[in-house]
Design an enzyme around this catalytic site. Structure first.
Site, PDB file in Angstrom:
ATOM      1  CB  CYS A 119      -0.941   0.010   1.188  1.00  0.00           C
ATOM      2  SG  CYS A 119      -2.087  -1.366   1.159  1.00  0.00           S
ATOM      3  CG  HIS A 262      -3.143   3.346   2.167  1.00  0.00           C
ATOM      4  ND1 HIS A 262      -3.686   2.903   0.976  1.00  0.00           N
ATOM      5  CD2 HIS A 262      -3.150   2.274   3.002  1.00  0.00           C
ATOM      6  CE1 HIS A 262      -4.007   1.631   1.095  1.00  0.00           C
ATOM      7  NE2 HIS A 262      -3.695   1.222   2.300  1.00  0.00           N
ATOM      8  CG  ASN A 292      -6.577  -0.995   1.574  1.00  0.00           C
ATOM      9  OD1 ASN A 292      -5.927  -0.656   0.592  1.00  0.00           O
ATOM     10  ND2 ASN A 292      -6.011  -1.363   2.703  1.00  0.00           N
TER      11      ASN A 292
HETATM   12  N1  ACO Z   1     -18.383  -8.629  10.210  1.00  0.00           N
HETATM   13  C1  ACO Z   1     -18.872  -8.882  11.442  1.00  0.00           C
HETATM   14  N2  ACO Z   1     -18.063  -9.146  12.489  1.00  0.00           N
HETATM   15  C2  ACO Z   1     -16.737  -9.158  12.278  1.00  0.00           C
HETATM   16  C3  ACO Z   1     -16.176  -8.918  11.023  1.00  0.00           C
HETATM   17  C4  ACO Z   1     -17.056  -8.641   9.954  1.00  0.00           C
HETATM   18  N3  ACO Z   1     -16.633  -8.394   8.697  1.00  0.00           N
HETATM   19  N4  ACO Z   1     -14.838  -9.003  11.125  1.00  0.00           N
HETATM   20  C5  ACO Z   1     -14.559  -9.286  12.400  1.00  0.00           C
HETATM   21  N5  ACO Z   1     -15.712  -9.406  13.095  1.00  0.00           N
HETATM   22  C6  ACO Z   1     -15.881  -9.705  14.510  1.00  0.00           C
HETATM   23  C7  ACO Z   1     -14.723 -10.511  15.049  1.00  0.00           C
HETATM   24  O1  ACO Z   1     -14.911 -11.881  14.796  1.00  0.00           O
HETATM   25  C8  ACO Z   1     -14.762 -10.158  16.494  1.00  0.00           C
HETATM   26  O2  ACO Z   1     -15.744 -10.947  17.097  1.00  0.00           O
HETATM   27  P1  ACO Z   1     -15.371 -11.808  18.411  1.00  0.00           P
HETATM   28  O3  ACO Z   1     -14.977 -10.773  19.444  1.00  0.00           O
HETATM   29  O4  ACO Z   1     -16.632 -12.521  18.697  1.00  0.00           O
HETATM   30  O5  ACO Z   1     -14.231 -12.666  17.988  1.00  0.00           O
HETATM   31  C9  ACO Z   1     -15.270  -8.710  16.521  1.00  0.00           C
HETATM   32  O6  ACO Z   1     -15.875  -8.482  15.234  1.00  0.00           O
HETATM   33  C10 ACO Z   1     -14.164  -7.712  16.721  1.00  0.00           C
HETATM   34  O7  ACO Z   1     -13.083  -8.038  15.839  1.00  0.00           O
HETATM   35  P2  ACO Z   1     -11.791  -7.166  15.770  1.00  0.00           P
HETATM   36  O8  ACO Z   1     -10.831  -7.800  14.825  1.00  0.00           O
HETATM   37  O9  ACO Z   1     -11.355  -6.864  17.171  1.00  0.00           O
HETATM   38  O10 ACO Z   1     -12.383  -5.824  15.124  1.00  0.00           O
HETATM   39  P3  ACO Z   1     -11.704  -4.418  15.001  1.00  0.00           P
HETATM   40  O11 ACO Z   1     -12.489  -3.411  15.702  1.00  0.00           O
HETATM   41  O12 ACO Z   1     -10.225  -4.497  15.288  1.00  0.00           O
HETATM   42  O13 ACO Z   1     -11.860  -4.122  13.456  1.00  0.00           O
HETATM   43  C11 ACO Z   1     -10.567  -4.149  11.415  1.00  0.00           C
HETATM   44  C12 ACO Z   1     -11.260  -4.993  12.515  1.00  0.00           C
HETATM   45  C13 ACO Z   1     -11.642  -3.334  10.713  1.00  0.00           C
HETATM   46  C14 ACO Z   1      -9.927  -5.118  10.461  1.00  0.00           C
HETATM   47  C15 ACO Z   1      -9.547  -3.200  12.083  1.00  0.00           C
HETATM   48  O14 ACO Z   1      -8.691  -3.926  12.934  1.00  0.00           O
HETATM   49  C16 ACO Z   1      -8.711  -2.505  11.039  1.00  0.00           C
HETATM   50  O15 ACO Z   1      -9.204  -1.688  10.288  1.00  0.00           O
HETATM   51  N6  ACO Z   1      -7.427  -2.791  10.992  1.00  0.00           N
HETATM   52  C17 ACO Z   1      -6.545  -2.248   9.969  1.00  0.00           C
HETATM   53  C18 ACO Z   1      -6.627  -3.146   8.773  1.00  0.00           C
HETATM   54  C19 ACO Z   1      -6.058  -2.510   7.536  1.00  0.00           C
HETATM   55  O16 ACO Z   1      -6.232  -1.337   7.303  1.00  0.00           O
HETATM   56  N7  ACO Z   1      -5.398  -3.335   6.752  1.00  0.00           N
HETATM   57  C20 ACO Z   1      -4.854  -2.921   5.534  1.00  0.00           C
HETATM   58  C21 ACO Z   1      -3.579  -2.161   5.748  1.00  0.00           C
HETATM   59  S1  ACO Z   1      -2.944  -1.423   4.384  1.00  0.00           S
HETATM   60  C22 ACO Z   1      -2.192  -2.580   3.388  1.00  0.00           C
HETATM   61  O17 ACO Z   1      -1.017  -2.554   3.163  1.00  0.00           O
HETATM   62  C23 ACO Z   1      -3.007  -3.645   2.795  1.00  0.00           C
END
Ligand code: ACO
Length: 339
Positions: A119, A262, A292
């Site tokens: 990214c 980004h 993304n």
């Molecule tokens: N729908 C419903 N529930 C979900 C989903 C979904 N799509 N995904 C996860 N959950 C659930 C999980 O299972 C978890 O449930 P549990 O507690 O029963 O296990 C709960 O939601 C919370 O999960 P978390 O992973 O703690 O959720 P978080 O608030 O951290 O959000 C996210 C997840 C959106 C992925 C966040 O961590 C994030 O944005 N991280 C950055 C990711 C990113 O930007 N990646 C790309 C980087 S750039 C590159 O180079 C590609």
């Protein structure tokens, strides 16, 4: 190639373009595949839909469409280009897709190669291109950021599949001889020791070769991501590198017209803007429509804001890319537009 330029040349940003696949997949659509909901995805990421390449689309084709629009804006013909840099982690061909892009454009005088930095790829490529221009080695360069992560997403992993989409964005830059420099400063960083939090790793299967010896077979596993660690990395490192860049260049947050980050997650954009004290009306965001798109997010957002008139000639833009590697960077840009 430019032969008469001096080493003191700066760079000028002349044109931009973008292209996205025809097919849009909404959050509701994804709910048919994994257990998720529109409200969960919107509230955690700001994403409402993403574009996904179809069977008849390719990275080279999307890149060519974006590049043609950038060339058209600048009023340049493809054969005036010296270099094509394609920032991508998801080429059509692992040996590189930039030469296919060169052929599609008819950029017969340009050398073309891929640059991989996930990214951060577009920002790294823009800075790389600027070095060729500043040394006087080249006069006109096309930089494309393009990715088709949909090919590498595990569409059954709701923790990651909701985040990504496909797109291509392009920027054409030229060397200046009048002292103008649209790249006012930059900082780039890598930290491979933290690379495991976001990977698209090789499969580790071994097949017989000859006798007792084996060879590793080709192929890659789908994207593996520790979302919380990636989030923490982004909200810590991005404000830090932007603050350092603003200090180095003697720039105040109030001097900026736009923050162009980004487009990973709206919560990351909001957190970075808050730490830099940049008001939300100066933070560019279009991830609701595309998710993304990796190396494409920054040039696609730039193109949208230039074409709808938000970014005007002379505007100053602080940009930051961040992602797998881990890699991250920041650049202080000025938009010039067509001559
Ligand atoms: N729908 C419903 N529930 C979900 C989903 C979904 N799509 N995904 C996860 N959950 C659930 C999980 O299972 C978890 O449930 P549990 O507690 O029963 O296990 C709960 O939601 C919370 O999960 P978390 O992973 O703690 O959720 P978080 O608030 O951290 O959000 C996210 C997840 C959106 C992925 C966040 O961590 C994030 O944005 N991280 C950055 C990711 C990113 O930007 N990646 C790309 C980087 S750039 C590159 O180079 C590609």
């Amino acid at each position: 190639m430019a032969e008469s330029l001096t080493r003191t040349s700066g760079v000028v940003l002349r044109g931009c373009g973008s292209a996205t696949p025809n097919r849009s997949i909404s959050n509701e659509d994804l709910g048919q595949r994994v257990e998720t909901s529109d409200s969960w995805i919107r509230s955690r990421t700001g994403i409402a839909a993403r574009k996904v390449v179809g069977a008849d689309e390719s990275l080279a084709e999307l890149s060519a469409q974006a590049a043609e629009r950038a060339l058209q804006m600048a009023g340049w013909s493809a054969d005036s280009l010296d270099l094509i840099l394609l920032a991508t982690s998801t080429p059509d061909d692992l040996f590189g897709s930039a030469p296919r892009l060169q052929a599609r454009l008819g950029a017969t005088n340009a050398v073309a190669f891929d640059l991989t930095a996930a990214c951060s790829g577009f920002l790294f490529a823009l800075v790389t291109a600027a070095q060729y221009l500043r040394t006087g080695a080249m006069a006109r360069i096309l930089v494309v950021g393009a990715d088709q992560l949909s090919r590498w997403v595990n569409w059954d992993d709701r923790r990651s599949c909701v985040l990504f989409g496909d797109a291509a964005g392009a920027l054409v830059m030229e060397a200046s001889t009048d002292g103008r420099d649209d790249l006012e400063g930059f900082l780039l960083r890598s930290d491979g020791s933290r690379g495991e939090v976001l990977q698209l790793p090789q499969v580790s299967e071994r097949n017989p070769l000859v006798g007792d010896s084996t060879h590793q077979c080709g192929g890659f596993l789908p994207i593996q991501m520790n979302g919380q660690e990636v989030y923490k990395f982004a909200v810590r490192e991005v404000p830090a590198i932007l603050t350092e860049l603003l200090q180095e260049t003697g720039t105040k947050a109030n001097d900026l017209n736009w923050l162009l980050l980004h487009q990973a997650n709206q919560r990351i954009l909001d957190a970075v803007a808050e730490r830099l004290s940049v008001s939300s009306d100066r933070v560019l965001s279009n991830l609701a429509h595309y998710g993304n798109t990796s190396a494409a997010t920054i040039p696609v957002m730039l193109d949208e804001a230039v074409r709808d008139g938000r970014i005007e000639a002379g505007h100053r833009i602080a940009s930051s890319g961040f992602g797998a590697g881990l890699s991250w960077g920041a650049a202080l840009l000025r938009w010039s537009g067509p001559a």
